[in-house]
Motif scaffolding. Sequence first.
Motif, PDB file in Angstrom:
ATOM      1  N   LYS A  29      10.362  -4.076  35.013  1.00 18.12           N
ATOM      2  CA  LYS A  29      11.683  -4.669  35.204  1.00 18.12           C
ATOM      3  C   LYS A  29      11.853  -5.967  34.437  1.00 18.12           C
ATOM      4  CE  LYS A  29      12.467  -2.739  39.818  1.00 18.12           C
ATOM      5  NZ  LYS A  29      12.758  -3.035  41.249  1.00 18.12           N
ATOM      6  N   ASN A  30      10.811  -6.378  33.708  1.00 16.16           N
ATOM      7  CA  ASN A  30      10.856  -7.646  32.969  1.00 16.16           C
ATOM      8  C   ASN A  30      11.211  -8.809  33.887  1.00 16.16           C
ATOM      9  OD1 ASN A  30      10.273  -6.349  30.533  1.00 16.16           O
ATOM     10  ND2 ASN A  30      12.436  -5.964  30.122  1.00 16.16           N
ATOM     11  N   ARG A  31      10.508  -8.888  35.005  1.00 11.65           N
ATOM     12  CA  ARG A  31      10.799  -9.912  35.998  1.00 11.65           C
ATOM     13  C   ARG A  31       9.550 -10.604  36.478  1.00 11.65           C
ATOM     14  NH1 ARG A  31      15.805 -10.386  38.835  1.00 11.65           N
ATOM     15  NH2 ARG A  31      17.368  -8.985  37.948  1.00 11.65           N
ATOM     16  N   ASP A  54       6.707  -7.949  37.526  1.00 11.75           N
ATOM     17  CA  ASP A  54       7.044  -6.529  37.415  1.00 11.75           C
ATOM     18  C   ASP A  54       7.381  -6.292  35.950  1.00 11.75           C
ATOM     19  OD1 ASP A  54       8.205  -3.996  37.392  1.00 11.75           O
ATOM     20  OD2 ASP A  54       9.075  -4.238  39.382  1.00 11.75           O
ATOM     21  N   ALA A  91      14.478 -13.348  35.407  1.00 15.78           N
ATOM     22  CA  ALA A  91      14.791 -12.119  34.679  1.00 15.78           C
ATOM     23  C   ALA A  91      14.749 -12.391  33.180  1.00 15.78           C
ATOM     24  CB  ALA A  91      16.171 -11.618  35.088  1.00 15.78           C
TER      25      ALA A  91
END
Length: 121
Positions: free
Chosen positions: A77-79, A74, A23
């Motif tokens: 979602k900054n993931r 993603d 994350a």
Amino acid sequence: QVQLVESGGGSVQAGGSLTLSCAASLSLYTSSDCGMDWYRQTPGKERERVASIDSGGRSTYVDSVKDRFTISRDNAKNRLYLQMNSLKTDDTAVYYCSWRCYRNFRVSTFWGQGTQVTVSS
């Protein structure tokens, strides 16, 4: 700057699966500015790049994990993720995510703190 936090590591038996997550907290950059990597390291060995994914979603893998690991991202979602299947004892390591972010023709590299993956026979 980019701050990265990995999660999802743990202990699993050989043949099992784990999904790692990375994350990001971002400032100055957006996820689309960044290429992303997963590395792993065992004591006494150099850090090894396991998988990479570029801003267009194209992925590459080290031969030892091909067809077993899947890297994905993603941006909304900054993931960053690493799906690990058919785990082997040789996959035991500390896994790190790394983001290479580009801005004004310069690249900055950011690292997470690592998450331990232990695969037992």
